[in-house]
Motif scaffolding. Structure first.
Motif, PDB file in Angstrom:
ATOM      1  N   GLY A 123      48.792  43.074  54.226  1.00 34.62           N
ATOM      2  CA  GLY A 123      47.837  42.264  53.479  1.00 34.62           C
ATOM      3  C   GLY A 123      47.243  42.806  52.393  1.00 34.62           C
ATOM      4  N   THR A 124      47.346  44.068  51.711  1.00 39.35           N
ATOM      5  CA  THR A 124      46.825  44.900  50.875  1.00 39.35           C
ATOM      6  C   THR A 124      47.799  45.315  49.799  1.00 39.35           C
ATOM      7  OG1 THR A 124      46.793  47.152  51.999  1.00 39.35           O
ATOM      8  CG2 THR A 124      44.933  45.629  52.351  1.00 39.35           C
ATOM      9  N   LEU A 125      47.502  45.275  48.502  1.00 36.66           N
ATOM     10  CA  LEU A 125      48.360  45.890  47.485  1.00 36.66           C
ATOM     11  C   LEU A 125      47.583  47.017  46.782  1.00 36.66           C
ATOM     12  CD1 LEU A 125      50.031  42.532  46.208  1.00 36.66           C
ATOM     13  CD2 LEU A 125      51.093  44.174  47.702  1.00 36.66           C
ATOM     14  N   ILE A 126      48.153  47.832  46.189  1.00 37.68           N
ATOM     15  CA  ILE A 126      47.521  48.767  45.181  1.00 37.68           C
ATOM     16  C   ILE A 126      48.177  48.159  43.841  1.00 37.68           C
ATOM     17  CG2 ILE A 126      47.711  50.832  44.082  1.00 37.68           C
ATOM     18  CD1 ILE A 126      47.963  51.918  47.122  1.00 37.68           C
ATOM     19  N   GLN A 127      46.666  48.139  42.960  1.00 40.20           N
ATOM     20  CA  GLN A 127      47.203  47.471  41.584  1.00 40.20           C
ATOM     21  C   GLN A 127      47.075  48.625  40.344  1.00 40.20           C
ATOM     22  OE1 GLN A 127      46.156  43.498  39.778  1.00 40.20           O
ATOM     23  NE2 GLN A 127      44.177  44.541  39.860  1.00 40.20           N
ATOM     24  N   GLN A 178      43.550  50.418  41.816  1.00 44.49           N
ATOM     25  CA  GLN A 178      42.473  49.669  42.820  1.00 44.49           C
ATOM     26  C   GLN A 178      43.299  49.175  44.132  1.00 44.49           C
ATOM     27  OE1 GLN A 178      41.400  45.486  40.516  1.00 44.49           O
ATOM     28  NE2 GLN A 178      40.418  47.354  39.596  1.00 44.49           N
ATOM     29  N   LEU A 179      42.699  49.004  45.144  1.00 41.96           N
ATOM     30  CA  LEU A 179      43.256  48.315  46.393  1.00 41.96           C
ATOM     31  C   LEU A 179      42.635  46.920  46.252  1.00 41.96           C
ATOM     32  CD1 LEU A 179      44.548  48.908  49.147  1.00 41.96           C
ATOM     33  CD2 LEU A 179      42.087  49.111  50.218  1.00 41.96           C
ATOM     34  N   ILE A 180      43.513  46.170  46.402  1.00 42.81           N
ATOM     35  CA  ILE A 180      43.369  44.627  46.299  1.00 42.81           C
ATOM     36  C   ILE A 180      43.995  43.748  47.751  1.00 42.81           C
ATOM     37  CG2 ILE A 180      43.210  44.576  43.895  1.00 42.81           C
ATOM     38  CD1 ILE A 180      46.264  43.382  43.915  1.00 42.81           C
ATOM     39  N   ARG A 181      43.654  42.578  47.856  1.00 40.66           N
ATOM     40  CA  ARG A 181      44.078  41.844  48.871  1.00 40.66           C
ATOM     41  C   ARG A 181      45.258  41.277  48.263  1.00 40.66           C
ATOM     42  NH1 ARG A 181      39.321  41.828  51.914  1.00 40.66           N
ATOM     43  NH2 ARG A 181      37.950  41.712  50.159  1.00 40.66           N
ATOM     44  N   GLN A 182      46.312  40.949  49.015  1.00 37.56           N
ATOM     45  CA  GLN A 182      47.521  40.483  48.645  1.00 37.56           C
ATOM     46  C   GLN A 182      47.474  38.969  48.765  1.00 37.56           C
ATOM     47  OE1 GLN A 182      51.203  41.547  50.992  1.00 37.56           O
ATOM     48  NE2 GLN A 182      52.440  40.812  49.343  1.00 37.56           N
ATOM     49  N   VAL A 183      47.752  38.244  47.592  1.00 35.78           N
ATOM     50  CA  VAL A 183      47.584  36.514  47.284  1.00 35.78           C
ATOM     51  C   VAL A 183      48.905  36.261  46.884  1.00 35.78           C
ATOM     52  CG1 VAL A 183      45.169  36.885  47.142  1.00 35.78           C
ATOM     53  CG2 VAL A 183      46.562  36.706  45.191  1.00 35.78           C
ATOM     54  N   ASP A 184      49.036  34.869  47.223  1.00 35.69           N
ATOM     55  CA  ASP A 184      50.203  34.276  46.391  1.00 35.69           C
ATOM     56  C   ASP A 184      49.591  33.552  45.276  1.00 35.69           C
ATOM     57  OD1 ASP A 184      52.185  34.190  48.148  1.00 35.69           O
ATOM     58  OD2 ASP A 184      51.918  32.075  49.004  1.00 35.69           O
ATOM     59  N   ILE A 185      50.097  34.475  43.971  1.00 34.09           N
ATOM     60  CA  ILE A 185      49.501  33.798  42.977  1.00 34.09           C
ATOM     61  C   ILE A 185      49.847  32.375  42.485  1.00 34.09           C
ATOM     62  CG2 ILE A 185      49.670  34.166  40.437  1.00 34.09           C
ATOM     63  CD1 ILE A 185      47.803  36.123  41.426  1.00 34.09           C
ATOM     64  N   ILE A 186      48.876  31.598  42.172  1.00 38.07           N
ATOM     65  CA  ILE A 186      48.881  30.173  41.802  1.00 38.07           C
ATOM     66  C   ILE A 186      49.664  30.416  40.416  1.00 38.07           C
ATOM     67  CG2 ILE A 186      47.591  27.840  41.127  1.00 38.07           C
ATOM     68  CD1 ILE A 186      45.617  28.769  43.734  1.00 38.07           C
ATOM     69  N   PRO A 187      50.577  29.756  40.058  1.00 38.24           N
ATOM     70  CA  PRO A 187      51.267  29.763  38.690  1.00 38.24           C
ATOM     71  C   PRO A 187      50.640  29.051  37.321  1.00 38.24           C
ATOM     72  CG  PRO A 187      52.471  27.993  39.905  1.00 38.24           C
ATOM     73  CD  PRO A 187      51.138  28.570  40.881  1.00 38.24           C
ATOM     74  N   LEU A 188      49.434  29.472  37.420  1.00 39.08           N
ATOM     75  CA  LEU A 188      48.570  28.848  36.212  1.00 39.08           C
ATOM     76  C   LEU A 188      47.409  29.963  35.639  1.00 39.08           C
ATOM     77  CD1 LEU A 188      46.972  25.534  38.221  1.00 39.08           C
ATOM     78  CD2 LEU A 188      48.746  25.726  36.368  1.00 39.08           C
ATOM     79  N   TYR A 241      45.857  33.482  52.778  1.00 35.55           N
ATOM     80  CA  TYR A 241      46.257  32.983  53.968  1.00 35.55           C
ATOM     81  C   TYR A 241      45.279  33.461  55.246  1.00 35.55           C
ATOM     82  CZ  TYR A 241      49.771  30.253  51.355  1.00 35.55           C
ATOM     83  OH  TYR A 241      50.311  29.492  50.514  1.00 35.55           O
ATOM     84  N   ASP A 242      44.809  32.478  56.108  1.00 40.50           N
ATOM     85  CA  ASP A 242      44.388  32.929  57.343  1.00 40.50           C
ATOM     86  C   ASP A 242      44.890  31.918  58.293  1.00 40.50           C
ATOM     87  OD1 ASP A 242      42.806  33.734  59.306  1.00 40.50           O
ATOM     88  OD2 ASP A 242      40.845  32.835  58.497  1.00 40.50           O
ATOM     89  N   ARG A 255      42.544  29.926  51.240  1.00 41.05           N
ATOM     90  CA  ARG A 255      41.420  29.482  50.271  1.00 41.05           C
ATOM     91  C   ARG A 255      41.823  30.173  49.329  1.00 41.05           C
ATOM     92  NH1 ARG A 255      36.830  33.216  50.692  1.00 41.05           N
ATOM     93  NH2 ARG A 255      37.342  35.168  51.851  1.00 41.05           N
ATOM     94  N   VAL A 256      41.362  29.687  47.965  1.00 41.71           N
ATOM     95  CA  VAL A 256      41.623  30.266  46.568  1.00 41.71           C
ATOM     96  C   VAL A 256      40.741  31.427  46.355  1.00 41.71           C
ATOM     97  CG1 VAL A 256      41.862  29.622  44.385  1.00 41.71           C
ATOM     98  CG2 VAL A 256      42.688  28.057  45.927  1.00 41.71           C
ATOM     99  N   ILE A 257      41.136  32.470  45.738  1.00 39.33           N
ATOM    100  CA  ILE A 257      40.366  33.507  45.434  1.00 39.33           C
ATOM    101  C   ILE A 257      40.792  34.018  44.021  1.00 39.33           C
ATOM    102  CG2 ILE A 257      39.692  34.321  47.926  1.00 39.33           C
ATOM    103  CD1 ILE A 257      41.436  36.887  47.109  1.00 39.33           C
TER     104      ILE A 257
END
Ligand code: 5GP
Length: 267
Positions: free
Chosen positions: A22-26, A79-89, A184-185, A190-192
Protein backbone atom coordinates in the motif's frame (compact mmCIF):
# COMPACT_ATOMS: atom_id res chain seq x y z
CA UNK A 1 20.57 -4.52 -11.51
CA UNK A 2 18.06 -2.31 -9.72
CA UNK A 3 17.21 -3.53 -6.22
CA UNK A 4 13.77 -1.93 -6.39
CA UNK A 5 10.77 -2.65 -8.49
CA UNK A 6 9.83 0.20 -10.75
CA UNK A 7 6.06 0.53 -10.91
CA UNK A 8 5.77 3.44 -13.32
CA UNK A 9 7.97 6.06 -14.95
CA UNK A 10 6.41 9.38 -15.93
CA UNK A 11 7.88 12.53 -17.44
CA UNK A 12 9.06 14.06 -14.17
CA UNK A 13 8.80 11.25 -11.62
CA UNK A 14 9.38 7.53 -11.09
CA UNK A 15 7.29 5.36 -8.78
CA UNK A 16 8.95 2.41 -7.05
CA UNK A 17 7.43 -0.28 -4.87
CA UNK A 18 7.36 0.92 -1.25
CA UNK A 19 8.63 -0.84 1.89
CA UNK A 20 5.13 -1.90 2.96
CA UNK A 21 2.04 -2.99 1.04
CA UNK A 22 0.00 0.00 0.00
CA UNK A 23 3.02 2.32 -0.15
CA UNK A 24 5.17 3.61 -3.00
CA UNK A 25 8.34 5.64 -3.27
CA UNK A 26 7.99 8.72 -5.48
CA UNK A 27 11.31 9.79 -7.04
CA UNK A 28 11.59 13.33 -8.48
CA UNK A 29 13.65 13.66 -11.67
CA UNK A 30 15.29 16.76 -13.14
CA UNK A 31 13.69 15.99 -16.52
CA UNK A 32 11.31 18.58 -17.87
CA UNK A 33 8.88 18.21 -20.74
CA UNK A 34 6.33 20.51 -22.29
CA UNK A 35 3.69 20.45 -25.02
CA UNK A 36 2.88 16.76 -24.49
CA UNK A 37 6.59 15.87 -24.40
CA UNK A 38 7.35 17.52 -27.76
CA UNK A 39 9.86 19.68 -25.90
CA UNK A 40 12.29 17.89 -23.60
CA UNK A 41 15.09 19.09 -21.35
CA UNK A 42 16.43 19.11 -17.82
CA UNK A 43 16.30 21.69 -15.10
CA UNK A 44 19.27 21.09 -12.80
CA UNK A 45 18.23 20.41 -9.23
CA UNK A 46 14.50 20.59 -10.06
CA UNK A 47 13.79 17.16 -8.57
CA UNK A 48 15.33 18.13 -5.24
CA UNK A 49 13.46 21.43 -5.07
CA UNK A 50 10.11 19.97 -6.17
CA UNK A 51 10.42 17.18 -3.60
CA UNK A 52 10.85 19.80 -0.85
CA UNK A 53 8.16 22.16 -2.13
CA UNK A 54 5.64 19.37 -2.59
CA UNK A 55 6.40 17.97 0.88
CA UNK A 56 5.84 21.43 2.35
CA UNK A 57 2.57 22.10 0.52
CA UNK A 58 1.11 18.63 1.13
CA UNK A 59 2.03 18.79 4.82
CA UNK A 60 0.36 22.17 5.20
CA UNK A 61 -2.71 20.98 3.30
CA UNK A 62 -2.96 17.98 5.63
CA UNK A 63 -3.01 20.47 8.53
CA UNK A 64 -6.17 22.05 7.14
CA UNK A 65 -7.81 18.64 6.69
CA UNK A 66 -7.07 17.78 3.05
CA UNK A 67 -6.33 14.04 2.83
CA UNK A 68 -3.20 13.41 0.73
CA UNK A 69 -1.03 10.51 -0.42
CA UNK A 70 2.07 12.02 1.24
CA UNK A 71 3.53 10.07 4.18
CA UNK A 72 7.05 11.47 4.61
CA UNK A 73 10.08 12.63 2.70
CA UNK A 74 12.81 9.99 2.61
CA UNK A 75 15.74 11.89 1.15
CA UNK A 76 16.61 14.68 -1.30
CA UNK A 77 14.69 13.19 -4.21
CA UNK A 78 12.27 10.67 -2.74
CA UNK A 79 9.14 10.60 -0.67
CA UNK A 80 7.06 7.77 0.73
CA UNK A 81 3.47 7.92 -0.44
CA UNK A 82 0.26 5.92 -0.18
CA UNK A 83 -0.55 3.88 -3.26
CA UNK A 84 -3.75 5.07 -4.91
CA UNK A 85 -5.67 4.39 -8.10
CA UNK A 86 -5.14 7.60 -10.00
CA UNK A 87 -8.40 9.14 -11.28
CA UNK A 88 -7.73 9.88 -14.96
CA UNK A 89 -8.37 13.62 -14.68
CA UNK A 90 -6.12 16.67 -14.47
CA UNK A 91 -7.99 19.17 -12.33
CA UNK A 92 -6.92 22.72 -13.23
CA UNK A 93 -7.85 25.62 -10.97
CA UNK A 94 -7.57 29.11 -12.47
CA UNK A 95 -7.65 32.51 -10.78
CA UNK A 96 -6.12 34.57 -13.58
CA UNK A 97 -6.20 33.97 -17.35
CA UNK A 98 -2.99 32.45 -18.73
CA UNK A 99 -1.82 29.60 -20.94
CA UNK A 100 -4.41 27.44 -22.65
CA UNK A 101 -7.50 29.38 -21.52
CA UNK A 102 -6.05 32.60 -22.93
CA UNK A 103 -5.32 30.87 -26.22
CA UNK A 104 -8.66 29.03 -26.39
CA UNK A 105 -10.92 31.96 -25.48
CA UNK A 106 -8.79 34.93 -26.52
CA UNK A 107 -8.49 36.36 -23.01
CA UNK A 108 -5.39 38.42 -22.38
CA UNK A 109 -2.85 36.75 -20.07
CA UNK A 110 -2.93 38.37 -16.64
CA UNK A 111 -6.65 39.25 -16.78
CA UNK A 112 -8.17 38.23 -13.42
CA UNK A 113 -11.10 35.84 -13.94
CA UNK A 114 -14.51 37.00 -12.64
CA UNK A 115 -14.41 33.98 -10.34
CA UNK A 116 -12.24 30.93 -9.79
CA UNK A 117 -12.65 28.34 -12.53
CA UNK A 118 -12.18 24.60 -12.24
CA UNK A 119 -11.51 22.72 -15.46
CA UNK A 120 -11.10 19.00 -16.07
CA UNK A 121 -8.77 17.43 -18.62
CA UNK A 122 -8.89 13.74 -19.47
CA UNK A 123 -5.45 12.24 -18.73
CA UNK A 124 -4.43 10.62 -21.99
CA UNK A 125 -1.08 11.45 -23.57
CA UNK A 126 -2.08 10.03 -26.95
CA UNK A 127 -5.05 12.44 -27.06
CA UNK A 128 -3.04 15.36 -25.63
CA UNK A 129 -5.08 15.52 -22.37
CA UNK A 130 -8.28 17.04 -23.86
CA UNK A 131 -10.52 19.43 -21.92
CA UNK A 132 -13.71 17.62 -20.90
CA UNK A 133 -17.03 18.60 -19.32
CA UNK A 134 -18.49 17.09 -16.15
CA UNK A 135 -21.01 15.37 -18.46
CA UNK A 136 -18.18 13.46 -20.15
CA UNK A 137 -16.78 12.43 -16.78
CA UNK A 138 -20.18 11.06 -15.73
CA UNK A 139 -20.96 9.54 -19.14
CA UNK A 140 -17.68 7.57 -19.33
CA UNK A 141 -17.69 6.86 -15.59
CA UNK A 142 -14.19 8.26 -14.98
CA UNK A 143 -15.45 9.04 -11.48
CA UNK A 144 -18.72 9.05 -9.59
CA UNK A 145 -20.83 12.12 -8.80
CA UNK A 146 -19.86 11.79 -5.16
CA UNK A 147 -16.15 11.70 -6.06
CA UNK A 148 -16.63 14.75 -8.31
CA UNK A 149 -18.21 16.60 -5.41
CA UNK A 150 -15.24 15.73 -3.16
CA UNK A 151 -12.72 16.67 -5.85
CA UNK A 152 -14.26 20.07 -6.59
CA UNK A 153 -14.68 21.01 -2.94
CA UNK A 154 -11.09 19.97 -2.15
CA UNK A 155 -9.83 21.91 -5.19
CA UNK A 156 -11.53 25.10 -3.94
CA UNK A 157 -10.17 24.68 -0.41
CA UNK A 158 -6.68 23.96 -1.75
CA UNK A 159 -6.88 27.06 -3.94
CA UNK A 160 -7.99 29.28 -1.05
CA UNK A 161 -5.18 28.00 1.13
CA UNK A 162 -2.50 28.21 -1.55
CA UNK A 163 -3.53 31.72 -2.70
CA UNK A 164 -2.94 32.91 0.87
CA UNK A 165 0.27 30.92 1.32
CA UNK A 166 1.79 32.36 -1.85
CA UNK A 167 0.41 35.89 -1.36
CA UNK A 168 2.27 35.98 1.97
CA UNK A 169 5.54 35.59 0.06
CA UNK A 170 4.59 38.04 -2.72
CA UNK A 171 3.64 35.40 -5.25
CA UNK A 172 0.42 35.43 -7.27
CA UNK A 173 -1.10 31.98 -7.74
CA UNK A 174 -2.35 32.25 -11.33
CA UNK A 175 -3.38 28.61 -11.86
CA UNK A 176 -2.34 25.08 -11.01
CA UNK A 177 -3.02 21.43 -11.75
CA UNK A 178 -4.07 18.77 -9.24
CA UNK A 179 -4.45 15.01 -9.45
CA UNK A 180 -6.51 12.82 -7.18
CA UNK A 181 -6.57 9.10 -6.45
CA UNK A 182 -8.76 6.49 -4.80
CA UNK A 183 -7.57 4.97 -1.55
CA UNK A 184 -9.28 1.64 -0.87
CA UNK A 185 -10.37 0.41 2.53
CA UNK A 186 -12.04 -2.95 1.96
CA UNK A 187 -14.99 -2.41 -0.36
CA UNK A 188 -14.94 1.35 0.22
CA UNK A 189 -12.73 4.00 -1.28
CA UNK A 190 -12.18 7.69 -0.67
CA UNK A 191 -10.59 10.34 -2.82
CA UNK A 192 -7.29 11.86 -1.70
CA UNK A 193 -4.90 14.37 -3.22
CA UNK A 194 -2.04 12.68 -5.12
CA UNK A 195 0.88 13.49 -7.46
CA UNK A 196 2.74 16.70 -6.51
CA UNK A 197 2.32 20.44 -6.12
CA UNK A 198 5.36 22.34 -7.37
CA UNK A 199 6.35 25.03 -9.89
CA UNK A 200 6.10 22.29 -12.57
CA UNK A 201 2.31 22.35 -12.34
CA UNK A 202 1.54 25.86 -11.07
CA UNK A 203 1.79 29.32 -12.59
CA UNK A 204 3.46 31.52 -9.99
CA UNK A 205 4.08 35.20 -10.77
CA UNK A 206 6.05 37.63 -8.64
CA UNK A 207 3.44 40.10 -7.32
CA UNK A 208 5.63 43.14 -7.78
CA UNK A 209 7.54 42.46 -11.00
CA UNK A 210 5.28 39.93 -12.73
CA UNK A 211 8.34 37.65 -13.24
CA UNK A 212 7.31 34.05 -13.91
CA UNK A 213 8.61 31.67 -11.21
CA UNK A 214 7.44 28.38 -12.73
CA UNK A 215 7.72 25.95 -15.63
CA UNK A 216 6.62 28.57 -18.16
CA UNK A 217 10.27 29.73 -18.03
CA UNK A 218 11.14 26.37 -19.63
CA UNK A 219 8.05 26.12 -21.86
CA UNK A 220 8.60 29.62 -23.28
CA UNK A 221 12.43 29.55 -23.43
CA UNK A 222 12.73 32.39 -20.93
CA UNK A 223 15.78 30.89 -19.17
CA UNK A 224 16.47 31.10 -15.44
CA UNK A 225 14.25 28.14 -14.54
CA UNK A 226 16.69 26.82 -11.89
CA UNK A 227 16.86 30.23 -10.23
CA UNK A 228 13.07 30.63 -10.37
CA UNK A 229 12.36 27.26 -8.71
CA UNK A 230 14.98 27.97 -6.05
CA UNK A 231 13.42 31.39 -5.45
CA UNK A 232 10.02 29.82 -4.73
CA UNK A 233 11.67 27.37 -2.29
CA UNK A 234 13.69 30.19 -0.71
CA UNK A 235 10.62 32.36 -0.14
CA UNK A 236 8.80 29.40 1.40
CA UNK A 237 11.75 29.15 3.83
CA UNK A 238 12.83 25.75 2.53
CA UNK A 239 16.46 26.42 1.64
CA UNK A 240 18.98 26.00 4.40
CA UNK A 241 21.76 28.44 4.99
CA UNK A 242 22.49 31.72 3.34
CA UNK A 243 19.76 31.44 0.72
CA UNK A 244 17.02 32.14 3.26
CA UNK A 245 18.37 35.61 4.00
CA UNK A 246 15.55 38.14 3.98
CA UNK A 247 17.61 40.73 2.17
CA UNK A 248 18.29 38.66 -0.94
CA UNK A 249 16.84 40.23 -4.05
CA UNK A 250 15.65 38.00 -6.84
CA UNK A 251 17.17 39.06 -10.11
CA UNK A 252 16.54 37.00 -13.21
CA UNK A 253 18.37 39.43 -15.46
CA UNK A 254 21.56 37.49 -14.67
CA UNK A 255 19.96 34.26 -15.89
CA UNK A 256 18.52 35.99 -18.93
CA UNK A 257 21.87 37.44 -19.94
CA UNK A 258 23.38 33.94 -19.65
CA UNK A 259 20.67 32.66 -22.00
CA UNK A 260 21.29 35.42 -24.52
CA UNK A 261 25.07 35.13 -24.27
CA UNK A 262 27.48 38.00 -23.61
CA UNK A 263 26.47 41.51 -24.64
CA UNK A 264 27.79 42.63 -28.05
CA UNK A 265 31.16 44.32 -28.00
CA UNK A 266 31.04 48.10 -28.33
CA UNK A 267 32.59 49.40 -31.53
P1 5GP B 1 -2.71 25.25 -19.20
O1 5GP B 1 -4.01 24.51 -19.40
O2 5GP B 1 -2.90 26.74 -19.20
O3 5GP B 1 -1.63 24.77 -20.11
O4 5GP B 1 -2.21 24.84 -17.72
C1 5GP B 1 -2.93 25.25 -16.58
C2 5GP B 1 -2.10 24.94 -15.34
O5 5GP B 1 -2.04 23.53 -15.15
C3 5GP B 1 -0.66 25.42 -15.40
O6 5GP B 1 -0.27 25.85 -14.11
C4 5GP B 1 0.14 24.19 -15.80
O7 5GP B 1 1.41 24.21 -15.23
C5 5GP B 1 -0.71 23.07 -15.21
N1 5GP B 1 -0.74 21.89 -16.08
C6 5GP B 1 -1.65 21.55 -17.02
N2 5GP B 1 -1.33 20.39 -17.60
C7 5GP B 1 -0.20 19.96 -17.02
C8 5GP B 1 0.62 18.80 -17.19
O8 5GP B 1 0.36 17.90 -17.99
N3 5GP B 1 1.74 18.75 -16.42
C9 5GP B 1 2.07 19.72 -15.52
N4 5GP B 1 3.20 19.60 -14.81
N5 5GP B 1 1.29 20.80 -15.32
C10 5GP B 1 0.18 20.93 -16.06
Amino acid sequence: MSRRTKIYEGKAKILYEGPEPGTLIQYFKDDATAFNAEKKGTINGKGVINNRISEHVFTRLAHIGIPTHFIRRLNMREQLIRQVDIIPLEVVVRNVAAGSISKRLGIEEGEPLPHTLIEYYYKDDALGDPLVAEEHIACFNWCTNEEMHDISSMAIRINDFMCGMFAAIDIRLVDFKLEFGRLYDGDYSRVILADEISPDGCRLWDMNTGEKLDKDRFRRDLGGEEEAYREVARRLGLLNGEDNGPGEVFDLSHARSRLRGPPPLKK
